[in-house]
Each structure stands twice: as structure tokens, then as C-alpha cells.
Design a protein around this motif. Structure first.
Motif, PDB file in Angstrom:
ATOM      1  N   SER A  42       0.817  -1.207   0.000  1.00 41.92           N
ATOM      2  CA  SER A  42       0.000   0.000   0.000  1.00 41.92           C
ATOM      3  C   SER A  42       0.856   1.264   0.000  1.00 41.92           C
ATOM      4  N   GLU A  43       1.875   1.311   0.843  1.00 46.88           N
ATOM      5  CA  GLU A  43       2.716   2.510   0.944  1.00 46.88           C
ATOM      6  C   GLU A  43       3.594   2.697  -0.291  1.00 46.88           C
ATOM      7  N   VAL A  44       4.098   1.602  -0.856  1.00 50.97           N
ATOM      8  CA  VAL A  44       4.927   1.713  -2.058  1.00 50.97           C
ATOM      9  C   VAL A  44       4.080   2.206  -3.239  1.00 50.97           C
ATOM     10  N   CYS A  45       2.869   1.698  -3.377  1.00 47.72           N
ATOM     11  CA  CYS A  45       1.979   2.156  -4.455  1.00 47.72           C
ATOM     12  C   CYS A  45       1.653   3.635  -4.297  1.00 47.72           C
ATOM     13  N   ARG A  46       1.435   4.056  -3.069  1.00 49.13           N
ATOM     14  CA  ARG A  46       1.167   5.475  -2.818  1.00 49.13           C
ATOM     15  C   ARG A  46       2.376   6.317  -3.191  1.00 49.13           C
ATOM     16  N   ALA A  47       3.578   5.857  -2.819  1.00 45.07           N
ATOM     17  CA  ALA A  47       4.798   6.603  -3.124  1.00 45.07           C
ATOM     18  C   ALA A  47       5.059   6.662  -4.629  1.00 45.07           C
ATOM     19  N   LEU A  48       4.778   5.569  -5.335  1.00 39.28           N
ATOM     20  CA  LEU A  48       4.967   5.554  -6.790  1.00 39.28           C
ATOM     21  C   LEU A  48       4.099   6.603  -7.461  1.00 39.28           C
ATOM     22  N   TRP A  49       2.842   6.674  -7.034  1.00 36.94           N
ATOM     23  CA  TRP A  49       1.938   7.660  -7.636  1.00 36.94           C
ATOM     24  C   TRP A  49       2.392   9.093  -7.331  1.00 36.94           C
ATOM     25  N   LEU A  50       2.740   9.368  -6.080  1.00 34.73           N
ATOM     26  CA  LEU A  50       3.129  10.726  -5.705  1.00 34.73           C
ATOM     27  C   LEU A  50       4.417  11.156  -6.401  1.00 34.73           C
ATOM     28  N   ARG A  51       5.327  10.216  -6.618  1.00 32.02           N
ATOM     29  CA  ARG A  51       6.633  10.560  -7.201  1.00 32.02           C
ATOM     30  C   ARG A  51       6.575  10.650  -8.728  1.00 32.02           C
ATOM     31  N   LEU A  52       5.834   9.742  -9.370  1.00 37.61           N
ATOM     32  CA  LEU A  52       5.865   9.668 -10.828  1.00 37.61           C
ATOM     33  C   LEU A  52       4.751  10.449 -11.515  1.00 37.61           C
ATOM     34  N   GLN A  53       3.652  10.694 -10.817  1.00 40.33           N
ATOM     35  CA  GLN A  53       2.510  11.350 -11.469  1.00 40.33           C
ATOM     36  C   GLN A  53       2.840  12.724 -12.072  1.00 40.33           C
ATOM     37  N   PRO A  54       3.571  13.609 -11.376  1.00 43.18           N
ATOM     38  CA  PRO A  54       3.852  14.917 -11.994  1.00 43.18           C
ATOM     39  C   PRO A  54       4.628  14.817 -13.308  1.00 43.18           C
ATOM     40  N   ALA A  55       5.459  13.774 -13.461  1.00 40.62           N
ATOM     41  CA  ALA A  55       6.280  13.647 -14.662  1.00 40.62           C
ATOM     42  C   ALA A  55       5.602  12.855 -15.768  1.00 40.62           C
ATOM     43  N   PHE A  56       4.834  11.808 -15.416  1.00 40.21           N
ATOM     44  CA  PHE A  56       4.318  10.889 -16.425  1.00 40.21           C
ATOM     45  C   PHE A  56       2.794  10.935 -16.597  1.00 40.21           C
ATOM     46  N   MET A  57       2.093  11.693 -15.759  1.00 39.45           N
ATOM     47  CA  MET A  57       0.674  11.931 -15.984  1.00 39.45           C
ATOM     48  C   MET A  57       0.297  13.297 -15.403  1.00 39.45           C
ATOM     49  N   PRO A  58       0.896  14.357 -15.938  1.00 38.83           N
ATOM     50  CA  PRO A  58       0.581  15.691 -15.410  1.00 38.83           C
ATOM     51  C   PRO A  58      -0.868  16.068 -15.723  1.00 38.83           C
ATOM     52  N   GLU A  59      -1.375  17.038 -15.001  1.00 41.08           N
ATOM     53  CA  GLU A  59      -2.749  17.476 -15.233  1.00 41.08           C
ATOM     54  C   GLU A  59      -2.887  17.991 -16.664  1.00 41.08           C
ATOM     55  N   PRO A  60      -3.893  17.519 -17.409  1.00 37.52           N
ATOM     56  CA  PRO A  60      -4.015  17.898 -18.829  1.00 37.52           C
ATOM     57  C   PRO A  60      -4.175  19.406 -19.011  1.00 37.52           C
ATOM     58  N   ASP A  61      -3.516  19.913 -20.028  1.00 36.91           N
ATOM     59  CA  ASP A  61      -3.695  21.309 -20.426  1.00 36.91           C
ATOM     60  C   ASP A  61      -3.787  21.373 -21.949  1.00 36.91           C
ATOM     61  N   GLU A  62      -3.878  22.558 -22.484  1.00 40.31           N
ATOM     62  CA  GLU A  62      -4.081  22.712 -23.921  1.00 40.31           C
ATOM     63  C   GLU A  62      -2.918  22.148 -24.731  1.00 40.31           C
ATOM     64  N   ILE A  64      -0.842  19.634 -23.923  1.00 41.74           N
ATOM     65  CA  ILE A  64      -0.872  18.170 -23.891  1.00 41.74           C
ATOM     66  C   ILE A  64      -1.951  17.641 -24.824  1.00 41.74           C
ATOM     67  N   LEU A  65      -3.138  18.238 -24.772  1.00 42.88           N
ATOM     68  CA  LEU A  65      -4.243  17.757 -25.600  1.00 42.88           C
ATOM     69  C   LEU A  65      -4.039  18.111 -27.073  1.00 42.88           C
ATOM     70  N   LEU A  66      -3.382  19.238 -27.341  1.00 43.24           N
ATOM     71  CA  LEU A  66      -3.082  19.588 -28.731  1.00 43.24           C
ATOM     72  C   LEU A  66      -2.094  18.590 -29.329  1.00 43.24           C
ATOM     73  N   SER A  67      -1.103  18.182 -28.550  1.00 47.95           N
ATOM     74  CA  SER A  67      -0.173  17.152 -29.015  1.00 47.95           C
ATOM     75  C   SER A  67      -0.899  15.841 -29.266  1.00 47.95           C
TER      76      SER A  67
END
Length: 320
Positions: A42-62, A64-67
Motif C-alpha cells: 500500500s505505501e509503495v503504491c502510494r509513493a509511486l503515484w506521488l513521485r511519478l505522477q507529476p512527470a508521467f501523468m501531469p494534469e491535462p492542459d491545452e 498536452i491535448l493539442l499534441s
């Protein structure tokens, strides 16, 4: 925490995600208690999301969607498409005192993973944790993603003319029959009424581009065999596991595209989904008048010399 302990924890967690072994089996292998294994995963999965999300699934913007629209046009010949969306049931053990909230139409218990996918099988945005009894369109409507789409704050690119024409069209998302037709959401023509050739051609082009969402789920379920069986743990832990596998999927897709530029032969053969990721049933909700007009314009474009492709007429019989 020393290096050996860190490696042990990471190896234990990835073994659980990749093999789908039970906590008890992993506990025996590592000589740990089941509760300890559960807490580590549980803790490792939480850490993976917190660490990797900003780089590999950032909040969509114009940007990202235009690409993403450019990728769909070049790879799948569907212009003005920002992504393909789909919802999948992640099968779980019935939570205590949950009543029928998680009981779905396939008579299993589940939470829903709703995902927007780009042309390269990567997740643009996800929503995890909705009750299995809810419909796809209802989940989208009440999700953060759906509320932003309705309010026009999701970052969708501005209207753009279709290639080779002067027809300005909005950027849209492609969904299956489980979604409601709207100005930003396209779904295929109902099969019962899609007898004309131009509707069959549109359905073929629509489904050809939309299937990237199905493929993304299939690739993820093949690599993370934890989805091969019902997840027998607390719902909060299931949500962490789903989010971790989604972000790891994006991480690996980036590495794959750097090496080959596309889907590998092994992944192409693995697109048959596991039993733990099930489809969501269609909805009969009617769309808006403007949405019908947008879909008809796309259908007319795909049947025109500017939008047609040589092989589309030979393959529409698959949709009949």
C-alpha cells in the motif's frame, strides 16, 4: 532504512503487482507477516503515484491535448480528436457493509477505472474508485474530469478546420456506447440504425481510433497480473494499486516509444483483456442536437475525398 531493506521492499511490491501472488504467498517467500506485506504494498503504491505522477501523468492542459490531437490525426486518421475514453471494472472482493454499491451488471463486485488515453496507449487522465453499479456516463458526469469538460475548463484545444476543408470543428473525445453524445464526446451511430454506408464508415473510423483505450487496458493487465483475479483488500488499497499500475504503465510506454516508436509485437498479442477488467454496459441516454450535427459533419468528412482513406470501404463489413 538501508539499501538492502529498500531493495527488499521494492522487490516485494513489484512482485505482487507483476505476478498477482497473494499476500500470504509473498509473506512466506520473504518470511514476513501478511499485515506487513499489505502495508508495504500500500505505501509503495502510494509513493509511486506521488513521485511519478507529476512527470508521467501531469494534469491535462491545452498543450498536452493539442499534441494528442496531432498524434490521433497522424496515426489513426481522426482529426480534432483529443483522446479516447473508456471505463473498466476492476474486480474486488465485496467490501464489508457496502450493500449493493459495488455490485455491477455482470454480477461481480468492482470499482471503476475511467481513463482518457492518447494515440500511443498512454493515460492522459484517470478517475479511480467509483462504485461498480454506476454507469460510465454517470461516473464521467460526477468526476472531476467530467465537471471540467462540462465547464470548458479541461484545456481542450480551440476549434480547428478539418484538413483540406474550410469546416471548423471542435476538438472531441471518442467514447463507446456507454457514454452520452455531446459537443465534446463522440460515440458511434447506434448499430440498429447504422445501415447507410456513410454511417458504417464513420463507425469504422470512430472505433478504429477509439480502440486505443481498450488496448491500453489490455497492455496494462498483461504486464500487471494482479488484475487476473479479484483484489481481496480494502478499497483504499485497491485504488492505490490501480493508480500505481497506471503510472507505471505510462512510465514503460515512454521507454517503449523511445526505443521503437510504437506498440511492440508482444503487446499487440496481449490485447485480450483479463477477467478483472470488464466492459461497462451501454447507455441509452440521448445526446444534444448540436452533438448530432458535429457527428454528422465528421461522417460527411470521412466520406469525402479529403477525409476518406483507401481501405475504409473494404472493412466496414466488420461493423455490420
Amino acid at each position: 532504512m538501508n539499501l538492502i531493506t529498500e531493495k527488499l521492499i521494492s522487490h516485494l511490491s513489484f512482485r505482487f503487482l507483476v505476478t498477482g501472488d497473494s499476500y500470504r504467498s509473498i509473506a512466506f517467500c520473504f518470511r514476513l507477516g501478511e499485515t506487513t506485506v499489505s502495508n508495504i504494498v500500500s505505501e509503495v503504491c502510494r509513493a509511486l503515484w506521488l513521485r511519478l505522477q507529476p512527470a508521467f501523468m501531469p494534469e491535462p492542459d491545452e498543450n498536452i491535448l493539442l499534441s494528442s490531437t496531432e498524434q490521433f490525426e497522424n496515426k489513426w486518421q481522426y482529426p480534432n480528436c483529443a483522446g479516447a475514453i473508456d471505463g473498466k471494472h476492476v474486480v474486488i472482493q465485496c467490501p464489508r457493509n457496502s450493500g449493493s454499491n459495488y455490485f455491477n451488471y455482470k454480477k461481480t463486485f468492482s470499482i471503476v477505472l475511467l481513463a482518457l488515453v492518447d494515440a500511443n496507449y498512454k493515460f492522459i487522465a484517470i478517475d479511480v474508485g467509483a462504485y461498480g453499479r454506476n454507469s460510465d456516463s454517470s461516473i464521467l458526469l460526477h468526476s472531476k474530469m467530467g465537471k471540467k469538460l462540462e465547464a470548458g475548463d479541461f484545456g481542450m484545444p480551440p476549434d480547428k478546420v478539418l484538413p483540406g476543408t474550410n469546416i471548423s470543428m471542435p476538438c472531441v473525445i471518442l467514447g463507446d456506447e456507454a457514454f452520452t453524445l455531446s459537443s465534446y464526446m463522440m460515440r458511434p451511430y447506434p448499430r440498429a440504425f447504422a445501415r447507410e454506408e456513410h454511417k458504417l464508415i464513420y463507425n469504422y473510423r470512430h472505433c478504429r481510433a477509439r480502440r486505443v483505450s481498450e488496448n491500453a487496458f489490455g497492455i496494462m493487465a498483461q504486464k500487471f497480473r494482479v488484475y487476473r483475479r479479484p483484489l481481496e483488500m480494502h478499497v483504499d488499497t485497491v485504488i492505490r494499486i490501480v493508480k500505481a499500475t497506471c503510472i507505471l504503465h505510462n512510465f514503460m510506454r515512454c521507454k517503449t516509444m523511445i526505443g521503437s516508436g510504437g506498440i511492440t509485437d508482444e503487446e499487440e498479442a496481449s490485447l485480450i483483456e483479463s477477467g478483472a477488467l470488464d466492459d461497462i454496459q451501454p447507455t441509452n441516454r440521448r445526446g444534444r442536437v448540436a452533438a448530432y450535427e458535429i457527428r454528422n459533419k465528421f461522417a460527411n468528412y470521412f466520406n469525402s475525398p479529403n477525409g476518406s482513406v483507401p481501405w475504409q470501404s473494404q472493412r466496414i463489413h466488420r461493423l455490420e
